[in-house]
Scaffold this motif. Sequence first.
Motif, PDB file in Angstrom:
ATOM      1  N   ILE A 136      84.908  68.447 143.392  1.00  9.63           N
ATOM      2  CA  ILE A 136      85.293  69.782 142.918  1.00  9.63           C
ATOM      3  C   ILE A 136      86.813  69.903 142.826  1.00  9.63           C
ATOM      4  CG2 ILE A 136      85.275  72.234 143.511  1.00  9.63           C
ATOM      5  CD1 ILE A 136      82.515  71.790 144.757  1.00  9.63           C
ATOM      6  N   ALA A 137      87.507  69.360 143.827  1.00 10.48           N
ATOM      7  CA  ALA A 137      88.977  69.394 143.809  1.00 10.48           C
ATOM      8  C   ALA A 137      89.535  68.655 142.600  1.00 10.48           C
ATOM      9  CB  ALA A 137      89.527  68.793 145.104  1.00 10.48           C
ATOM     10  N   SER A 138      88.893  67.534 142.235  1.00  7.07           N
ATOM     11  CA  SER A 138      89.366  66.769 141.079  1.00  7.07           C
ATOM     12  C   SER A 138      89.115  67.499 139.773  1.00  7.07           C
ATOM     13  CB  SER A 138      88.685  65.396 141.040  1.00  7.07           C
ATOM     14  OG  SER A 138      87.296  65.524 140.755  1.00  7.07           O
ATOM     15  N   SER A 139      88.170  68.460 139.756  1.00  4.46           N
ATOM     16  CA  SER A 139      87.934  69.254 138.554  1.00  4.46           C
ATOM     17  C   SER A 139      89.069  70.235 138.313  1.00  4.46           C
ATOM     18  CB  SER A 139      86.603  70.016 138.671  1.00  4.46           C
ATOM     19  OG  SER A 139      85.524  69.128 138.827  1.00  4.46           O
ATOM     20  N   PHE A 140      89.663  70.729 139.402  1.00  2.00           N
ATOM     21  CA  PHE A 140      90.797  71.650 139.280  1.00  2.00           C
ATOM     22  C   PHE A 140      92.114  70.898 139.112  1.00  2.00           C
ATOM     23  CE2 PHE A 140      87.632  74.274 141.472  1.00  2.00           C
ATOM     24  CZ  PHE A 140      87.700  75.447 140.731  1.00  2.00           C
ATOM     25  N   PHE A 141      92.215  69.762 139.784  1.00  3.15           N
ATOM     26  CA  PHE A 141      93.437  68.947 139.698  1.00  3.15           C
ATOM     27  C   PHE A 141      93.051  67.575 139.142  1.00  3.15           C
ATOM     28  CE2 PHE A 141      93.713  71.837 143.330  1.00  3.15           C
ATOM     29  CZ  PHE A 141      94.833  72.594 142.989  1.00  3.15           C
ATOM     30  N   THR A 142      92.987  67.474 137.846  1.00  2.00           N
ATOM     31  CA  THR A 142      92.476  66.267 137.183  1.00  2.00           C
ATOM     32  C   THR A 142      93.341  65.034 137.445  1.00  2.00           C
ATOM     33  OG1 THR A 142      93.665  66.910 135.163  1.00  2.00           O
ATOM     34  CG2 THR A 142      91.355  67.586 135.354  1.00  2.00           C
ATOM     35  N   SER A 143      94.603  65.246 137.775  1.00  2.42           N
ATOM     36  CA  SER A 143      95.483  64.096 138.009  1.00  2.42           C
ATOM     37  C   SER A 143      95.091  63.314 139.253  1.00  2.42           C
ATOM     38  CB  SER A 143      96.939  64.559 138.145  1.00  2.42           C
ATOM     39  OG  SER A 143      97.091  65.459 139.230  1.00  2.42           O
ATOM     40  N   LEU A 144      94.284  63.911 140.154  1.00  2.79           N
ATOM     41  CA  LEU A 144      93.858  63.210 141.356  1.00  2.79           C
ATOM     42  C   LEU A 144      93.058  61.958 141.012  1.00  2.79           C
ATOM     43  CD1 LEU A 144      92.784  66.248 143.564  1.00  2.79           C
ATOM     44  CD2 LEU A 144      94.776  64.774 143.913  1.00  2.79           C
ATOM     45  N   LEU A 145      92.280  62.011 139.926  1.00  2.00           N
ATOM     46  CA  LEU A 145      91.488  60.862 139.497  1.00  2.00           C
ATOM     47  C   LEU A 145      92.045  60.192 138.250  1.00  2.00           C
ATOM     48  CD1 LEU A 145      87.829  62.187 140.012  1.00  2.00           C
ATOM     49  CD2 LEU A 145      89.096  60.616 141.474  1.00  2.00           C
ATOM     50  N   ASN A 146      92.738  60.952 137.414  1.00  2.00           N
ATOM     51  CA  ASN A 146      93.180  60.426 136.121  1.00  2.00           C
ATOM     52  C   ASN A 146      94.615  59.905 136.127  1.00  2.00           C
ATOM     53  OD1 ASN A 146      90.688  61.164 135.069  1.00  2.00           O
ATOM     54  ND2 ASN A 146      91.410  63.192 134.445  1.00  2.00           N
TER      55      ASN A 146
END
Length: 207
Positions: A136-146
């Motif tokens: 869920i956090a990565s959906s708000f902060f996409t740079s965490l995974l991308n």
Amino acid sequence: MIKKVWNIYINAMQSVCKNEDNTTNKLELILVYLTMFGLSIFLVYYKNEKFIEDSKILAMLLSLFSGLMYSVLLKIPDKLSKLETIKQKENENISELKIRTETNTLNNRTFNYLKNFSFTLSYSIIVAILCIFFVIASSFFTSLLNFHLSTVEFNFDNIDYWLTFKVAVVILYRFLFVFFMFQFLYFITKSVIYLTDFTLYEFNNLK
């Protein structure tokens, strides 16, 4: 709530360290944690570009597993309520003593299997929820995974503190995400092992 979650963690750790004869063996847990720690670092280093292709599928699978595990967990109190310790009677004969000993031994072993299964399964659900939170956090902060770590270049003569902070957060996030995923796989596997042992034990004691 944090204290209760911590108690679930402690109970799960103690369960996986106990053998069938109630002796403690921490070697397996230490080796598993060292392996998970090393693999987590390796994967963060190796996947230095886009970390996960589709995190939504992962969240869906974790949600499905959590629901199934919780439904199984709800059935354990019913099983425990049927376990009773037979107390010693006055003028107990040898036959009654034998029946009482066998029944109490069976109930005690059943209780230990269900306790270990419950503790490890409960912690598996907690870890699954944590992993869902990471998704869920990565959906708000996409740079965490991308965010592509391979493109980062540090200039020690002119340090970009914002970039350094961002890279540190991304690395920590990815490490914890992978580490908790490994924990989920380990503890759900231990839960299945405890359930299988309990089932075999029940089959062997059918009359």
